[in-house]
Design a protein around this motif. Structure first.
Motif, PDB file in Angstrom:
ATOM      1  N   VAL A 199     -10.070   2.987   1.252  1.00 30.76           N
ATOM      2  CA  VAL A 199      -9.056   3.077   0.188  1.00 30.76           C
ATOM      3  C   VAL A 199      -8.148   1.752   0.507  1.00 30.76           C
ATOM      4  O   VAL A 199      -7.927   1.284   1.456  1.00 30.76           O
ATOM      5  CB  VAL A 199      -8.387   4.004  -0.189  1.00 30.76           C
ATOM      6  CG1 VAL A 199      -9.273   5.467  -0.629  1.00 30.76           C
ATOM      7  CG2 VAL A 199      -7.562   4.606   0.975  1.00 30.76           C
ATOM      8  N   GLU A 200      -8.024   1.134  -0.567  1.00 32.51           N
ATOM      9  CA  GLU A 200      -7.277  -0.228  -0.723  1.00 32.51           C
ATOM     10  C   GLU A 200      -5.931   0.097  -1.367  1.00 32.51           C
ATOM     11  O   GLU A 200      -5.825   0.445  -2.653  1.00 32.51           O
ATOM     12  CB  GLU A 200      -7.948  -1.223  -1.305  1.00 32.51           C
ATOM     13  CG  GLU A 200      -7.317  -2.488  -1.054  1.00 32.51           C
ATOM     14  CD  GLU A 200      -8.122  -3.725  -1.430  1.00 32.51           C
ATOM     15  OE1 GLU A 200      -8.021  -4.069  -2.620  1.00 32.51           O
ATOM     16  OE2 GLU A 200      -8.956  -4.731  -0.649  1.00 32.51           O
ATOM     17  N   LEU A 201      -4.803  -0.155  -0.702  1.00 27.16           N
ATOM     18  CA  LEU A 201      -3.424  -0.060  -1.241  1.00 27.16           C
ATOM     19  C   LEU A 201      -3.069  -1.420  -1.538  1.00 27.16           C
ATOM     20  O   LEU A 201      -2.857  -2.083  -0.704  1.00 27.16           O
ATOM     21  CB  LEU A 201      -2.657   0.746  -0.201  1.00 27.16           C
ATOM     22  CG  LEU A 201      -2.886   2.327   0.398  1.00 27.16           C
ATOM     23  CD1 LEU A 201      -1.937   2.526   1.376  1.00 27.16           C
ATOM     24  CD2 LEU A 201      -3.068   3.083  -0.658  1.00 27.16           C
ATOM     25  N   VAL A 202      -2.917  -1.587  -2.691  1.00 28.45           N
ATOM     26  CA  VAL A 202      -2.510  -2.991  -3.324  1.00 28.45           C
ATOM     27  C   VAL A 202      -0.975  -2.760  -3.488  1.00 28.45           C
ATOM     28  O   VAL A 202      -0.352  -2.102  -4.275  1.00 28.45           O
ATOM     29  CB  VAL A 202      -3.280  -3.292  -4.606  1.00 28.45           C
ATOM     30  CG1 VAL A 202      -2.753  -4.504  -5.041  1.00 28.45           C
ATOM     31  CG2 VAL A 202      -4.919  -3.331  -4.146  1.00 28.45           C
ATOM     32  N   HIS A 203      -0.008  -3.719  -3.154  1.00 28.40           N
ATOM     33  CA  HIS A 203       1.232  -3.765  -3.112  1.00 28.40           C
ATOM     34  C   HIS A 203       1.882  -5.344  -3.406  1.00 28.40           C
ATOM     35  O   HIS A 203       1.350  -6.060  -2.915  1.00 28.40           O
ATOM     36  CB  HIS A 203       2.115  -2.815  -1.919  1.00 28.40           C
ATOM     37  CG  HIS A 203       1.593  -3.841  -0.803  1.00 28.40           C
ATOM     38  ND1 HIS A 203       0.453  -3.687  -0.028  1.00 28.40           N
ATOM     39  CD2 HIS A 203       2.466  -4.636   0.077  1.00 28.40           C
ATOM     40  CE1 HIS A 203       0.432  -4.352   0.993  1.00 28.40           C
ATOM     41  NE2 HIS A 203       1.492  -5.068   0.963  1.00 28.40           N
TER      42      HIS A 203
END
Length: 142
Positions: free
Chosen positions: A104-108
């Motif tokens: 999963v990719e956490l975009v911030h």
């Protein structure tokens, strides 16, 4: 259209490499004498460079236990504040591998203030626009 100078782009390339390697020597070249950070909950923390670098192995162990794959911060807007400081708006992407193998990719989003020195920019302030712990909990990672 917003622009980012070659100097700032190169800084974030070095910063990304240092973060992904958990290398205190490389990361130390990116950080000023004191780093101040703030999160979206109003929490502010100031760490001396040595104190910040001393926590790298602990941060590595924590992130690897969560399934850390990589993190990259991409600058998309640079706002010069004066001749020695610039504000950089960024979008970060952290890849985490879940126990089932799914990545999963956490975009911030985050903003940084860099002190511009002869030996290259140094990060002196970091403002996170998202709560990373909440992002991880929302993905079932924490």
């Amino acid at each position: 259209m917003a622009t980012v100078s070659d100097q700032i782009s190169a800084f974030f390339e070095r910063y990304n490499a240092a973060n992904n390697a958990f290398n205190p020597d490389l990361l130390g070249d990116c950080i000023g004498g004191t780093l101040v950070g703030a999160d979206p909950n109003g929490e502010v923390l100031a760490l001396e460079k040595g104190e910040f670098l001393a926590g790298i192995n602990e941060r590595k162990d924590y992130l690897e236990a969560m399934g850390f794959v990589s993190v990259n911060v991409y600058p998309y807007e640079e706002v010069p504040l004066n001749e020695t400081y610039t504000l950089v708006k960024t979008r970060g992407r952290m890849a985490i591998k879940k126990q089932d193998g799914e990545v999963v990719e956490l975009v911030h989003d985050a903003s940084y203030i860099l002190f511009l020195k002869e030996d290259g920019p140094k990060m002196v302030f970091a403002l996170s626009h998202e709560d990373p712990m909440k992002m991880m909990q929302d993905q079932g990672l924490a």
